[in-house]
Each structure stands twice: as structure tokens, then as C-alpha cells.
Design an enzyme around this catalytic site. Sequence first.
Site, PDB file in Angstrom:
ATOM      1  N   HIS A 112      -7.248  -6.301  -1.040  1.00 50.50           N
ATOM      2  CA  HIS A 112      -6.221  -5.654  -0.717  1.00 50.50           C
ATOM      3  C   HIS A 112      -5.284  -5.940   0.368  1.00 50.50           C
ATOM      4  O   HIS A 112      -4.159  -5.613   0.258  1.00 50.50           O
ATOM      5  CB  HIS A 112      -6.774  -4.242  -0.356  1.00 50.50           C
ATOM      6  CG  HIS A 112      -5.668  -3.043  -0.295  1.00 50.50           C
ATOM      7  ND1 HIS A 112      -4.903  -2.757  -1.232  1.00 50.50           N
ATOM      8  CD2 HIS A 112      -5.367  -2.210   0.935  1.00 50.50           C
ATOM      9  CE1 HIS A 112      -4.257  -1.701  -0.869  1.00 50.50           C
ATOM     10  NE2 HIS A 112      -4.511  -1.452   0.355  1.00 50.50           N
TER      11      HIS A 112
ATOM     12  N   ASP B  80       0.858  -1.054  -0.180  1.00 52.57           N
ATOM     13  CA  ASP B  80      -0.140  -0.024   0.066  1.00 52.57           C
ATOM     14  C   ASP B  80       0.934   1.201  -0.010  1.00 52.57           C
ATOM     15  O   ASP B  80       1.821   1.402  -0.886  1.00 52.57           O
ATOM     16  CB  ASP B  80      -0.941   0.135   1.010  1.00 52.57           C
ATOM     17  CG  ASP B  80      -1.912   1.135   1.298  1.00 52.57           C
ATOM     18  OD1 ASP B  80      -2.913   0.804   0.494  1.00 52.57           O
ATOM     19  OD2 ASP B  80      -1.902   1.927   1.820  1.00 52.57           O
TER      20      ASP B  80
END
Length: 320
Positions: A291, A100
Site C-alpha cells: 500500500h 490513499d
Amino acid sequence: MEQHLLAVNGIHLSVHVAGPETGRPVWLLHGFPECWHSWRQQIPALVAAGYRVFVPEMRGYGASDAPEAVEAYSLLTLCADIQAAMDAFGQEDVCMVGHDWGAMVAWHLALLEPHRISALATLSVPFAGRPRRPAIEILRKVHAEHFNYILYFQEPGVAEAELDADIDRTLRAFMHGGSAGELFLTPRPADARLLDGLPLSLDLPDWCPPEDFAHYHQAFAGRGFRGALNWYRNFERNWHDTEPLAGRKVEQPTLFLIGTRDPVATLEAYTFERMPEHVPNLQAHVLDCGHWIQGENAGEVNRLLLQFLARTFAPTPPLE
């Protein structure tokens, strides 16, 4: 696991360290809104393979300092934190791993430190060079009439008021909605808030049981999300600051992993397609997960990461 509190780059940076002192160093950089403990399933696998692992609590998180000023969270400042920490540990040859926002820092560290960073692994956030315009300008044009979470994060105090009100609910919402895309991809009016429409009570996902979730909560307890949100408030500054890096390619051997249900795969599809032009030594894999890839599909992440490291950054042989 040892915890070091380093005085670097004008702040105190908390770094958790594990593994043999002679092992080659592997850094694990977390993203938003996470914590060092998000790498809990990679740390023992790397240590068992002979690596020495360095897991910082990034600026604004956990036991690390969280300056008030927005500009204190520029991308090159975040990179400088890790560069100074590498200096403090006397490191000249490392592998950098990031997820991320940690991936964004890792990408730019690879550009800034081509001699010290021998191998790179990034999760969820692709890289295709410096854009022609600041990303925030593009977002304001494309999302002028509907909600976008990055635009929502821009005004200091607005997102904090919502997210800080119930830290547990906020983190649970990200863990559920972040993987499936509800928080980021569901069309909403421009004046919506991030958590609008979500139930007040949300169960934890299977990959993050209560004893692990407690570490995530601890990263924000007492300080809230302001420091973490400030990372998002520097897009234009980052674009200007990185002008000297324009046109540079990431030459290091690079592993990239992304999940099939990761909203970033949709939001950054064009960037993902262009990656080979800017990362010529790239190995990319799409995994069956969302994610939070290193938690949701830890077994496959570990397998691919260890295989990649064995080829590009083999551990130091043990002393006879």
C-alpha cells in the site's frame, strides 16, 4: 525546501515547497496515517525535472491545524483547503497527485476544478463515481458480524485510545500490516481492536529507516490520531455533500498506480474494474509492492510519474 504556514479556509495549513519558482506546480497529497515526508523520494525527482512541488501537511496532521469537530474533516472541506492554498499561491494550472486519502481528495479536486487541474495522478485508491448509497451503510451491512477497520474508527475516542497509547507501535503496525493486508484483511470478531494479535515490538520496513520514520512520528506526536481519524467519520456527510458531482467524469489525463499486495486492491476490486467508465483518459499500472507505494517502489513510481507528466504536463522550459 521552504515551509509556508497559510491562513486558509479557517485553519493554518502547512505547505512544504521546493523547486524553481518558474516551474509548473505539482501538488503531492499524503494519506492516512502518513505525513508530507512520505513523498521524500518523489520531491527531488520532480524538482530535478523542473517542476515546483507543493507538499501540504493535510488538515489534522503535523504543523497544520487539527480542529476538534468531526464535521471539520468533510471531504469538500479538505478539498477547500487545497483550493484556497492554490489561490494563495496564485495558481491556475496545476497537476494534482494523491495517495490513499490524498487520492480521494485529488479525485474530487479534479471534479471541482476541471480548468485549474490539468493532470491528475492517484495512488492506491480508485474512483468510479459517487456510489448509490453512502459507503458506511454498505460496510455496516456487510461487516455486521466481523471486524472492519473503518467501522472501528467511527466512534470518537475508541480508536484514539488504542492508537495514541503508543504512536511508534501504531505507525510501525500500519507500515507492516498495511502493506501485507494483516490489519485489514485478516478475519476477526466484530469486537476486536485494530492492533490485537500484533507483537509489541515491530521492526521498521526497509523503505522507512529511522531517520525517515522520525518525520512520521512527529506528525502525530503531542496531538495523536484524532484529527486523522475524523476523516473516516464523514462518509455519510460526504455522500450528501457530493450530490452535485454525481454523474460527472474525471476528464483530465489521469495516471493511476496500485500495488499487487495492497489490501485496497482486494477491498476495491469492483471500483478498480469500473474506473475506465468514469475516468475516460486513464492510464493504470499495477506495481510489485504494497500500500505504501511511493516509498516501497519509489523508483517505478518516479519513472511512471515523470513519463506521464512529460506527456501531459511538461515542465516550463528554463529561461535563456
